[in-house]
Design a protein around this motif. Structure first.
Motif, PDB file in Angstrom:
ATOM      1  N   TYR A   1      49.810  70.246  16.517  1.00  0.00           N
ATOM      2  CA  TYR A   1      50.767  71.383  16.941  1.00  0.00           C
ATOM      3  C   TYR A   1      51.058  70.871  18.454  1.00  0.00           C
ATOM      4  CZ  TYR A   1      48.541  73.544  13.167  1.00  0.00           C
ATOM      5  OH  TYR A   1      48.059  74.049  11.977  1.00  0.00           O
ATOM      6  N   ASP A   2      51.760  71.754  19.209  1.00  0.00           N
ATOM      7  CA  ASP A   2      51.972  71.485  20.638  1.00  0.00           C
ATOM      8  C   ASP A   2      50.695  71.452  21.182  1.00  0.00           C
ATOM      9  OD1 ASP A   2      54.595  71.697  19.734  1.00  0.00           O
ATOM     10  OD2 ASP A   2      54.726  73.984  20.402  1.00  0.00           O
ATOM     11  N   THR A   3      51.018  71.063  22.751  1.00  0.00           N
ATOM     12  CA  THR A   3      50.067  70.885  23.612  1.00  0.00           C
ATOM     13  C   THR A   3      49.609  72.107  24.196  1.00  0.00           C
ATOM     14  OG1 THR A   3      50.603  68.539  23.930  1.00  0.00           O
ATOM     15  CG2 THR A   3      49.087  69.397  25.375  1.00  0.00           C
TER      16      THR A   3
ATOM     17  N   LEU B   1      48.470  78.559  24.206  1.00  0.00           N
ATOM     18  CA  LEU B   1      49.258  77.712  23.423  1.00  0.00           C
ATOM     19  C   LEU B   1      50.429  78.633  22.677  1.00  0.00           C
ATOM     20  CD1 LEU B   1      49.870  75.048  21.951  1.00  0.00           C
ATOM     21  CD2 LEU B   1      48.649  75.902  19.759  1.00  0.00           C
TER      22      LEU B   1
ATOM     23  N   SER C   1      44.288  75.889  16.886  1.00  0.00           N
ATOM     24  CA  SER C   1      44.144  75.435  15.531  1.00  0.00           C
ATOM     25  C   SER C   1      44.330  76.679  14.334  1.00  0.00           C
ATOM     26  CB  SER C   1      42.659  74.752  14.996  1.00  0.00           C
ATOM     27  OG  SER C   1      42.635  74.396  13.646  1.00  0.00           O
TER      28      SER C   1
ATOM     29  N   THR D   1      49.273  80.628  16.918  1.00  0.00           N
ATOM     30  CA  THR D   1      47.892  80.130  16.351  1.00  0.00           C
ATOM     31  C   THR D   1      46.962  81.307  16.372  1.00  0.00           C
ATOM     32  OG1 THR D   1      46.283  78.547  16.519  1.00  0.00           O
ATOM     33  CG2 THR D   1      46.895  79.548  18.625  1.00  0.00           C
TER      34      THR D   1
ATOM     35  N   TRP E   1      43.908  70.322  14.160  1.00  0.00           N
ATOM     36  CA  TRP E   1      43.898  70.899  15.679  1.00  0.00           C
ATOM     37  C   TRP E   1      45.164  70.507  16.327  1.00  0.00           C
ATOM     38  CZ3 TRP E   1      38.243  69.550  17.787  1.00  0.00           C
ATOM     39  CH2 TRP E   1      37.638  70.398  16.896  1.00  0.00           C
ATOM     40  N   SER E   2      45.592  71.094  17.194  1.00  0.00           N
ATOM     41  CA  SER E   2      46.620  70.605  18.049  1.00  0.00           C
ATOM     42  C   SER E   2      46.622  69.433  18.848  1.00  0.00           C
ATOM     43  CB  SER E   2      47.230  71.711  18.906  1.00  0.00           C
ATOM     44  OG  SER E   2      46.016  72.026  20.213  1.00  0.00           O
TER      45      SER E   2
ATOM     46  N   THR F   1      52.709  78.114  20.609  1.00  0.00           N
ATOM     47  CA  THR F   1      53.095  77.982  19.123  1.00  0.00           C
ATOM     48  C   THR F   1      51.836  79.073  18.581  1.00  0.00           C
ATOM     49  OG1 THR F   1      53.606  75.983  19.224  1.00  0.00           O
ATOM     50  CG2 THR F   1      53.015  76.518  17.152  1.00  0.00           C
TER      51      THR F   1
END
Length: 364
Positions: free
Chosen positions: A121-123, A146, A193, A150, A199-200, A148
């Motif tokens: 995923y993104d950071t 995060l 995650s 999650t 996991w990201s 995004t």
């Protein structure tokens, strides 16, 4: 005799099983991830399965199903193998275990190892409040964010990757910590995650600096932390001493089994000899009884013949002839020698002989 033989065989088998029973269990193998259990996407993961010297086959299982097989060469000098998993992705992330085989005997299943794929995923971003520098005894809170969507966030201290803290939130999660001590000093990262194994990207590290001389053990972290030395594959080759000990152990087992087999064989031979002697004695007794009965019947037959001879021998009579110078020799059977059925067919037979006939023996 058959029941005794069966009992002895059962006893031998039971003793053999009881002697070999302690040796029928192999040590449980140890599974490790080389370097780390967190593997970036599309990178290769390496898992190590450490068993026993002499193992001829190792199996890697993923989520309970067979995943890979390795056969070490030479098996008698290597105590483990490595399994390489190329192109790591979310389908290969999960729980792994391993087993091994020595001869026809399989070991127990190892403990489960969680293999995680990262950079999915993104950071996220990681921050700490009130700041990265605190005094021993204070409380701090890490924030992992995060953008995004999650559902789960994870906080790890570098060098202590097994000690994972989990927190849940839609965009951001909090990780309270403290009162802190110098044991909390170090660099931290967080991940986002959707599940336990995907996991990201890791966040940038945040270093926590704890000052002061307070070393109160009651302020130490609740969960114990350990270095990541366990992530290294410690596969070794067998030394001369280990080989000699293993050889001696196998030799002792073989000698014990051979001794037990020899004792059972001797007992079987003794039983067979005893059975043969018993059968021989039975045959001799039967033969003597048969011989005695035959002799008894023969003697009885002889007595019967003797009685018949005495009762059935014909009677001979010499009479004076009707003419001068002649005599009559008459022969007739005795009354006992003539049966009732043929009594009317037997009669005396007489023949005239001269008086001057030479002497001799006359038979009929």
């Amino acid at each position: 005799m058959p029941s005794t033989l069966h009992a002895l065989l059962c006893l031998g088998l039971c003793l053999s099983q009881r002697i070999s029973a302690p040796k029928q269990t192999l040590p449980k193998p140890i599974i490790r991830a080389e370097s780390t259990y967190m593997v970036p996407k599309e990178k290769q993961a390496t898992l190590c399965c450490q068993g026993s010297y002499g193992a001829v086959e190792y199996q890697l299982h993923f989520e309970g199903s067979l995943f890979a097989v390795e056969r070490p060469k030479p098996p008698e000098r290597i105590n483990g193998v490595k399994f390489h998993i190329p192109d790591m992705n979310s389908r290969k992330a999960g729980r792994y275990s391993c087993i091994y085989r020595v001869g026809e005997l399989w070991s127990e299943r190892s403990d489960l190892l969680d293999l995680v794929v990262t950079e999915m995923y993104d950071t996220p971003t990681l921050s700490v409040h009130p700041g990265p520098e605190v005094t021993s005894g204070e409380k701090v809170t890490f924030y992992c964010r995060l953008d995004t969507a999650t559902s789960m966030f994870l906080l790890l201290k570098e060098g202590r990757s097994r000690d994972v803290q989990r927190s849940y939130g839609k965009v951001q999660a909090e990780f309270p910590m403290g009162p802190v001590t110098t044991a909390h000093r170090g660099s931290y990262r967080c991940f986002g995650s959707y599940n336990n194994y995907a996991w990201s990207f890791p966040s940038e590290p945040v270093k926590l600096l704890v000052t002061g001389n307070i070393e109160n053990s009651s302020l130490a972290p609740t969960d114990p932390t350990f270095p990541d030395s366990w992530d290294t594959c410690l596969l070794t080759t067998e030394t001369g001493l280990q080989k000699d000990l293993a050889l001696w152990d196998h030799t002792a087992q073989n000698l014990l089994r051979m001794g037990l087999a020899f004792l059972v064989l001797v007992a079987l031979v003794c039983l067979l000899v005893e059975d043969w002697l018993s059968r021989k004695r039975t045959r001799e007794q039967a033969s003597r009884a048969s011989t005695w009965e035959g002799r008894r019947r023969l003697n009885k037959h002889k007595d019967s013949l003797k009685n018949d001879h005495e009762t059935q021998w014909p009677w001979v009579e010499l009479k004076a002839g009707v003419e001068p110078g002649w005599r009559e020799l008459c022969v007739r059977p005795t009354e006992e020698g003539v049966t009732a059925g043929n009594r009317g067919h037997w009669h005396s037979i007489c023949q005239s002989i001269p008086d001057d006939a030479e002497g001799g023996r006359t038979t009929c």
